[in-house]
Design an enzyme around this catalytic site. Structure first.
Site, short mmCIF file in Angstrom:
data_model
loop_
_atom_site.label_atom_id
_atom_site.label_comp_id
_atom_site.label_asym_id
_atom_site.label_seq_id
_atom_site.Cartn_x
_atom_site.Cartn_y
_atom_site.Cartn_z
N ASP A 5 3.75 22.07 -34.76
CA ASP A 5 2.78 21.98 -33.67
C ASP A 5 3.50 22.05 -32.31
O ASP A 5 3.32 21.19 -31.45
CB ASP A 5 1.96 20.69 -33.77
CG ASP A 5 0.72 20.72 -32.88
OD1 ASP A 5 0.32 21.81 -32.45
OD2 ASP A 5 0.15 19.64 -32.62
N LYS B 292 2.12 5.56 -30.97
CA LYS B 292 1.16 6.58 -31.42
C LYS B 292 0.37 6.00 -32.59
O LYS B 292 0.92 5.73 -33.67
CB LYS B 292 1.87 7.86 -31.82
CG LYS B 292 0.93 8.99 -32.21
CD LYS B 292 1.69 10.26 -32.56
CE LYS B 292 2.29 10.90 -31.35
NZ LYS B 292 1.25 11.53 -30.48
N GLY C 96 -6.27 15.14 -31.00
CA GLY C 96 -7.12 15.31 -32.17
C GLY C 96 -6.69 14.46 -33.34
O GLY C 96 -7.48 14.19 -34.24
#
Length: 530
Positions: free
Chosen positions: A136, A41, A22
């Site tokens: 997370d 990333k 996401g």
């Protein structure tokens, strides 16, 4: 964002795309000068708008790169090229814990679970002592190298994205399935929030399923906040009380009731597992006994089948035959009447058994003895002045009505109870509305109806829940109105859903802790108005 495969980002050649989430896409890159592979990333472009995003990105990336621990993925570089914000990290040559759970069907051996959770806890404990919170924790962010090393990745990505203008629920401060109650409420996040998320992973690894499940992200967040946890021992019978206590402590609703540090949780887990291993060892290896010698070894009695013992048959013994059983058998037809000549029946208190007369030829044995004749035994009845002793009365069966009466009463009571339960619980569901007497009851009823697809009923339950919340409770009102908007959208009432999301936004005003909820409601309104 278009794929970057085949392109060059900074010093790195993009070889293949490893995944997409996401917040970012992850690529496998190659540094030709150093001749090594890396993981790149790249943050999604629509999430990086904002005047101070670049400064925040650089600040958080430096903090992540400063973490030096064997169980934390190493950050080599970070930069901005054209429209790409990217981090270059250590490439782990294995899959993630999520991949392992998928391949194994959701179950792992206890030793493997202890290793994975223990090393993840070590990474968290180190990061927390450096002042860094992950935010997370989930199986997709736990990487497993081919050498068996557990590596935690994505430190601080949620923190970097925390002030972006456009986001979705869960991408901002965590993933709903692993999110702590305080994260769901939009409250201050502490290291205890990471411990809760690690507790969710432990629960899933042990029981084979996450502690909560729901159809929508917001419903899932509400379950973490309000619903009681299902006891792990109800899902897996071989869980020890000590191991269950570790999971329940890590998943406590209030942060102060959890483990104070990730290291404390790891030590409690190791202690609980060691107790299991010790008890299994004692059960598997009892005290050794000296084996019997050949001379003293007990051998089966060859005559055991000729005697009346049947329960002690050795495995290698022949199957006993009818003639070897301790049962009277007729050896020949003509000898059958002899059975009646020899059989005896005890007669009251006397010492001498009375003989049963022989059976008539070809007929059945008499059921009652014939009338006494000349050969009958002498009369031993008491004198005339002694009252004759009467035979003991046979116990009369209880009248049928006495057996039926309690059953009738029980059935009547059960019928009344069932009728009352129907009137209390079943009838309101048939007629609509929400029959709930408190805020938790209404929230549970709303979750139940959402799960059953009864979205109109869920709206009724949420309306009742809102009536129980004081006007001063802004977080609770905001969450309930957003959840009501989701239920209305699911039922096709788009206009009413937009109104509910607008009401949700109204409850977030002047409360910085509810910024995530406000953004979630705004995103839904924009999506529904398109």
């Amino acid at each position: 964002m278009a794929t970057l495969v085949g392109k060059t980002v900074g010093k790195y050649e993009v070889v293949e795309r490893l995944g997409r989430g996401g917040m970012a896409a992850v690529y496998k890159g190659y540094h030709p000068t150093l001749e090594r592979y890396t993981a790149i990333k790249v943050l999604h472009g629509h999430l990086v708008e904002g005047q101070d995003f670049l400064a925040r990105f650089q600040r958080e990336a430096k903090a992540i790169a400063a973490l030096q621990h064997p169980n934390i993925v190493q950050v080599y570089d970070f930069d901005v090229k054209e429209e790409y914000y990217y981090m270059v990290m250590e490439f782990i040559d294995g899959g993630s814990l999520k991949d392992l759970l998928t391949d194994s069907g959701g179950t792992l051996p206890i030793s493997g679970i202890t290793h994975i959770v223990g090393e993840t806890a070590a990474a968290l404990d180190y990061a927390h002592r450096q002042g860094v919170i992950h935010r997370d924790i989930k199986p997709a962010n736990v990487l497993l190298s081919k050498g068996g090393r557990v590596v935690l990745t994505d430190f601080g990505i949620a923190r970097i994205m925390s002030d972006t203008q456009f986001t979705t629920t869960g991408a901002l401060v965590g993933t709903p399935a692993y999110m702590s109650p305080e994260q769901g409420k939009g409250l201050t996040i502490t290291p205890s929030s990471d411990i809760y998320s690690l507790g969710v992973i432990l629960y899933e690894l042990i029981t084979g399923q996450p502690p909560f499940d729901a159809d929508t992200p917001l419903s899932l967040i509400y379950k973490h906040i309000n619903d009681p946890l299902t006891s792990p021992r109800l899902l897996r019978k071989d869980i020890s009380p000590a191991l269950e206590k570790v999971m329940l402590t890590a998943l406590a609703k209030e942060p102060q009731d959890r483990f104070s540090t990730a290291d404390e949780m790891s030590q409690a887990l190791e202690k609980a597992v060691s107790q299991i291993a010790k008890s299994e060892t004692m059960a598997t290896f009892p005290e050794e006994e000296e084996p019997p010698s050949e001379e003293t070894e007990q051998k089966p009695d060859p005559d055991i089948y000729e005697k009346g013992t049947v329960a002690m048959e050795p495995e290698d013994a022949p199957e006993p035959t009818l003639t070897s059983q301790p049962t009277v058998a007729m050896e020949a037809e003509e000898e059958a009447p002899d059975i009646y000549d020899k059989a005896t029946v005890a007669m009251g208190d006397g010492d001498t058994p009375a003989e049963i007369p022989p059976a008539p030829p070809g007929g059945d044995p008499p059921t009652t003895p014939p009338a006494a004749e000349a050969d009958a035994p002498p009369d031993t009845s008491p004198p005339a002045d002694t009252p004759p002793s009467l035979p003991p009365e046979r116990e009369k069966p209880s009248p049928t009505r006495r057996r039926i009466k309690p059953l009738t009463i029980a059935l009547s009571v059960a019928g009344v109870v069932l009728l009352a339960l129907f009137l209390i619980f079943g009838l309101p569901k048939l007629l609509g509305g929400a029959d709930c007497a408190s805020l938790p009851d209404c929230q549970n009823l709303a979750d139940e109806r959402m799960g059953a697809g009864d979205f109109d009923g869920a709206v009724d339950a949420l309306d009742a829940a809102i009536g129980y919340v004081p006007g001063s409770e802004h977080p609770e009102n905001a969450h309930l109105w957003c959840l009501r908007g989701e239920a209305l959208e699911a039922s096709g009432q788009i206009g009413e859903a937009i109104n509910s999301f607008e009401e949700c936004i109204g409850w977030t005003e002047d409360d910085p802790g509810l910024e995530d909820t406000r953004m979630f409601a705004e995103d839904n309104i924009m999506r529904l108005e398109e």
